[in-house]
Scaffold this active site. Structure first.
Site, PDB file in Angstrom:
ATOM      1  N   GLU A   1       0.915  -1.295   0.252  1.00  0.00           N
ATOM      2  CA  GLU A   1      -0.084  -0.210   0.037  1.00  0.00           C
ATOM      3  C   GLU A   1       0.863   0.974   0.427  1.00  0.00           C
ATOM      4  O   GLU A   1       2.107   1.659   1.117  1.00  0.00           O
ATOM      5  CB  GLU A   1      -1.286  -0.072   1.449  1.00  0.00           C
TER       6      GLU A   1
ATOM      7  N   LEU B   1      -6.005  -2.194  -0.943  1.00  0.00           N
ATOM      8  CA  LEU B   1      -5.921  -1.806   0.772  1.00  0.00           C
ATOM      9  C   LEU B   1      -6.488  -2.426   1.175  1.00  0.00           C
ATOM     10  O   LEU B   1      -7.124  -2.664   1.812  1.00  0.00           O
ATOM     11  CB  LEU B   1      -6.531   0.309   1.113  1.00  0.00           C
ATOM     12  N   ALA B   2      -5.658  -3.971   1.375  1.00  0.00           N
ATOM     13  CA  ALA B   2      -6.188  -4.784   2.056  1.00  0.00           C
ATOM     14  C   ALA B   2      -4.911  -6.362   1.756  1.00  0.00           C
ATOM     15  O   ALA B   2      -4.028  -7.088   1.296  1.00  0.00           O
ATOM     16  CB  ALA B   2      -7.006  -5.461   0.899  1.00  0.00           C
ATOM     17  N   GLU B   3      -4.797  -6.627   3.703  1.00  0.00           N
ATOM     18  CA  GLU B   3      -3.263  -7.080   3.629  1.00  0.00           C
ATOM     19  C   GLU B   3      -3.366  -8.413   3.313  1.00  0.00           C
ATOM     20  O   GLU B   3      -2.783  -9.023   3.335  1.00  0.00           O
ATOM     21  CB  GLU B   3      -3.335  -6.880   4.709  1.00  0.00           C
TER      22      GLU B   3
ATOM     23  N   GLN C   1       2.078  -2.310   5.579  1.00  0.00           N
ATOM     24  CA  GLN C   1       3.125  -0.607   6.310  1.00  0.00           C
ATOM     25  C   GLN C   1       2.814  -0.586   7.617  1.00  0.00           C
ATOM     26  O   GLN C   1       3.852   0.182   7.869  1.00  0.00           O
ATOM     27  CB  GLN C   1       1.137  -0.029   5.807  1.00  0.00           C
ATOM     28  N   PHE C   2       2.165  -0.844   8.753  1.00  0.00           N
ATOM     29  CA  PHE C   2       2.618  -1.238   9.745  1.00  0.00           C
ATOM     30  C   PHE C   2       2.624  -2.323  10.478  1.00  0.00           C
ATOM     31  O   PHE C   2       1.274  -3.142  10.569  1.00  0.00           O
ATOM     32  CB  PHE C   2       1.826   0.108  10.839  1.00  0.00           C
ATOM     33  N   ASP C   3       3.077  -2.918  11.382  1.00  0.00           N
ATOM     34  CA  ASP C   3       2.645  -4.585  12.442  1.00  0.00           C
ATOM     35  C   ASP C   3       1.364  -4.888  12.547  1.00  0.00           C
ATOM     36  O   ASP C   3       1.093  -5.556  12.255  1.00  0.00           O
ATOM     37  CB  ASP C   3       4.049  -3.598  14.079  1.00  0.00           C
ATOM     38  N   GLY C   4       0.224  -3.440  12.832  1.00  0.00           N
ATOM     39  CA  GLY C   4      -0.422  -3.478  13.534  1.00  0.00           C
ATOM     40  C   GLY C   4      -1.216  -3.790  12.651  1.00  0.00           C
ATOM     41  O   GLY C   4      -2.649  -4.022  12.557  1.00  0.00           O
ATOM     42  N   PHE C   5      -1.297  -4.249  11.031  1.00  0.00           N
ATOM     43  CA  PHE C   5      -1.819  -3.935  10.020  1.00  0.00           C
ATOM     44  C   PHE C   5      -1.843  -5.410   9.476  1.00  0.00           C
ATOM     45  O   PHE C   5      -2.487  -5.621   8.092  1.00  0.00           O
ATOM     46  CB  PHE C   5      -1.358  -3.189   8.871  1.00  0.00           C
TER      47      PHE C   5
ATOM     48  N   HIS D   1      -0.020   0.864  15.477  1.00  0.00           N
ATOM     49  CA  HIS D   1       1.389   1.271  15.180  1.00  0.00           C
ATOM     50  C   HIS D   1       2.422   1.138  15.092  1.00  0.00           C
ATOM     51  O   HIS D   1       4.023   2.268  15.240  1.00  0.00           O
ATOM     52  CB  HIS D   1       1.180   2.799  14.582  1.00  0.00           C
TER      53      HIS D   1
END
Lengths: 416, 339
Positions: free
Chosen positions: B44, B73-75, B97-101, B144
């Site tokens: 993303e 936008l879809a992991e 994009q970030f660990d929590g995602f 994040h």
């Protein structure tokens, strides 16, 4: 009552009582919803593409007609009879304790053979776990399915050689894997070629069920496929039941209509009509190969057996539903058609039966003769590059086993 | 297709230069894409924007939209389609994009990516790299600043690595891309701008090795990712008290390479394991267990751990307390020494 009304919340008065009749939930369709063609439309609704009626009568369709030779028709009949026989043997082998579980295909032969015979060798197919008919069309022998259900492997065929991915058990995962593969086909320049290269164009077909349409991965697969114009055909076998949950627990709208929201065509085909299933699949795959993908096919069919051999369908559905669908049996429909149009004679039918008996015998014997996997197999091919952790655990375990008095005893065939 | 040899890269990577971790990662992807046309980068905002941390800056301009994909936008979609692309012969490098995602993609990682090779008994390889900026210390909002690496180290079939410095960033990412196994690549986001000299002619360690970053005799610190700098700072501070702390950067979290840690502990007799992640059932638990098994008679004190707490990541005004720092590390060293 307009369809929009169903999705609009009803106004409530100060006491929380609705001022009109309560809106139907998607699990309990109103009469209007049923009439509008969601599920109990045993005929599949007005948009259903059909080329062979349940009575075996050939009809035409303005958009999806197809020329098939008598030989092709006989071939598809043979496909369906043979894979149905293997499927019934699979059920029986589970009942006899030879398999841990079997996933019946019964009733979905036409959808799978129609789609499978529309695929070309260079195409790729991604199955769920009930796609024995598709596997048959990809040249994967039914005996190669046995390991999964006997517990000797997780899938024995080579996806690259056969053009069939391994069975995928987590519902809907394969829709994203198939979309990625199709993106690769496009990046490789195997889509939309004209002239001499057109015969090398490729497409991907992914198989999933009505239950899977609720999964995020199916949604994401459709989003990705559409924004990257991936040459993928989403082939949804709506067999009316996701284990015990009917289609109206998954959707308010007929499933094929969802395609419109993603910006690509959706077609509902009679999944018990092998001819229509093949015609629509051929058309869709050609569209994809030419760069007009993705597409969605909803094959409207019926799971005539339980979800698996561990399931008891009598707990959640009425027998008269099954009886109604038996009248639309995909194999019988083609048999009647072949005989009525004199495209096959009794000798042909007898010969197919004899072949089915042979396959059944071979299938059973193969199952009996399957060797037990050795304990080393637990540890094999976890990684492409051997993991020191896994290697150490393997060595320790084999060392531990060798300490037993009967170490080295041949256990082959002990399950019998 | 050129053989993936790490020497055959562009001129930028043949001279010694000062780089950041972010730059090292960027150079690694650039080098891998130049060597192998099947390497592609996807995620993303990684194309036109160059990633929210600018790690992929300039790649789309130079390699095109079909090799550097700005994805929906879809992991789960990122990982799931990367698997399909890998089956087709590509070598996708995904950015989360970030660990929590990462959790929408967890199902595809655990159910498909990690098991495909085993399920197919090696017939299907899925050389997918998943880059994950991880860890806290940047004053961010929820999701994040997390350290989910232990969740992935627990999954058979995945390699899990973390770089701690620019030189490792440059080499380890190339090695991860060259690997035929799926690799979770954890990047210490708060250290992205740390600098170091990169001499590309010095051959790298292998991807699966740990490394002694600083020799010492008093006690051993084993750590990885963003905590390597914290532990090196702690070792410098301890020097004033006459303590020589040996610092081992684990680098590979699955499989773990614990021989250098065990060697060290056999000399120092004391081990403190440090990580930002919650402590329970984590990388630090695994290191403590195995060193205790390997070095039972060498240990002068129990293996101690310094971790984040077993709470969700706190609001950022509290993260200074949550994150292990120099003082908490040295406090653990003192407890080990006075045991």
């Amino acid at each position: 009552m307009s369809p929009e009304h169903w999705t609009r919340p009803s106004r409530a008065d100060a006491h929380g009582h609705a001022d009109t009749a309560p809106a139907a939930t998607s699990a309990t369709p109103t009469r209007e919803q049923v009439i509008a063609g969601l599920r109990a439309t045993s005929e599949g609704g007005a948009d259903l593409v059909q080329l062979l009626t349940p009575e075996g009568q050939r009809v035409t369709h303005p958009d999806f007609d197809i020329d098939v030779s008598a030989e092709q028709l006989r071939g598809m009949y043979r496909d369906m009879v043979l894979i149905r026989r293997a499927d019934r043997e699979g059920n029986a082998l589970q009942r006899q304790g030879q398999l841990g579980i079997w996933v019946p295909l019964l009733g979905q032969e036409a959808a799978q053979i129609g789609a499978g015979r529309a695929l070309r060798p260079q195409d790729m197919a991604f199955p769920s776990y009930r796609e024995h008919g598709v596997a048959w069309c990809r040249g994967v022998d039914p005996t190669e399915l046995l390991g999964i259900f006997r517990g000797t492997d997780h899938g024995s065929w080579d996806p690259h050689e056969t053009g069939l991915g391994l069975y995928t058990i987590v519902i809907g995962n394969q829709c994203l894997n198939a979309t990625g593969y199709a993106m690769g086909q496009k990046f490789d320049g195997k889509v939309g070629n004209s002239d001499g290269d057109a015969s090398e164009n490729e497409a991907t077909m992914v198989f999933f069920g009505d239950g899977a349409t609720s999964q995020g991965d199916v949604h994401e697969g459709m989003v990705w496929a559409s924004v990257y114009d991936a040459p993928v055909v989403f082939f949804c076998q709506n067999n009316q039941w996701a284990i015990s949950e009917p289609t109206e627990r998954q959707s308010r709208v007929p499933l094929y209509e969802r395609a419109r929201g993603y910006g690509f065509p959706g077609i509902r085909v009679d999944g018990n009509d092998v001819l229509a299933s093949m015609a629509v699949s051929q058309w869709a795959l050609d569209e994809a190969r030419h760069g007009n993908g993705p597409l969605l096919i909803e094959a409207f069919t019926y799971r005539m057996d339980a979800h698996t051999t561990s399931d008891d369908a009598t707990r959640y559905r009425m027998d008269d539903e099954l009886q109604a669908w038996k009248l639309k049996d995909p194999v019988e429909r083609l048999r009647v058609h072949l005989l009525r149009e004199e495209l096959a004679d009794q000798d042909f039918l007898d010969e197919v039966e004899r072949e089915a008996d042979e396959l059944a015998t071979r299938f059973r014997q193969f199952c009996f003769d399957m060797p037990e996997p050795p304990p080393e197999r637990i540890f094999s091919a976890v990684y492409a590059e051997e993991s020191p952790v896994v290697a150490a655990q393997r060595d320790d375990y084999l060392q531990y086993l060798s300490g037993f008095a009967d170490a080295g005893h041949d256990t082959e065939g002990s399950v019998r | 297709m050129a053989a993936p040899t790490v020497e055959s890269t562009g001129s930028e990577t043949t001279r010694t230069q000062t780089i950041t971790i972010a730059k090292g990662l960027n150079m690694a992807m650039r080098a891998a894409m130049e060597r192998d046309p099947r390497v592609m980068v996807m995620g993303e905002d990684i194309g036109r924007l160059g990633g929210v941390f600018r790690v992929t800056d300039g790649l789309q301009k130079d390699f095109g939209e079909h090799r550097v994909l700005d994805t929906p936008l879809a992991e789960s979609g990122i990982v799931g389609t990367a698997i399909g692309l890998a089956m087709r012969g590509y070598r996708p490098v995904c950015e989360i994009q970030f660990d929590g995602f990462i959790f929408p993609g967890f199902d595809q990682i655990v159910s498909q990516l990690s098991k495909m090779h085993y399920r197919s008994q090696g017939r299907v390889k899925v050389p997918v790299v998943i880059r994950v900026p991880f860890g806290g210390g940047i004053g961010a909002v929820e999701h994040h600043s997390e350290s989910p690496e232990s969740l992935f180290a627990h999954v058979a079939g995945l390699k899990v690595v973390s770089c701690s410095n620019p030189v490792d960033a440059y080499w380890m990412l190339q090695q991860a891309i060259d690997s035929d196994d799926p690799v979770l690549f954890f990047e210490p986001k708060r250290r992205y701008w740390e600098k170091a000299e990169l001499d590309p002619t010095t051959p790298p360690l292998s991807l699966g090795s740990s490394a002694v970053m600083r020799p010492g005799t008093t006690a051993t610190l084993a750590t990885y990712g963003p905590m390597v700098k914290t532990c090196l700072d702690a070792a410098n501070a301890a020097e004033e008290d006459g303590h020589e702390l040996e610092v081992v950067d684990l680098r590979s979290l699955s499989p773990l390479d614990l021989e250098p840690v065990a060697d060290s502990v056999r000399r120092t007799g004391r081990l403190v394991v440090v990580s930002e992640s919650p402590a329970e059932s984590s990388i630090t638990s695994e290191v403590a267990t195995r060193i205790q098994q390997e070095c039972f008679y060498s240990l002068e004190a129990p293996v101690l751990r310094v971790n984040g707490f077993d709470t969700p990541y706190p609001p950022s005004r509290l993260e200074e307390g949550y994150l292990p720092d120099l003082d908490r590390v040295l406090d653990a060293v003192d407890r080990s020494l006075t045991y």
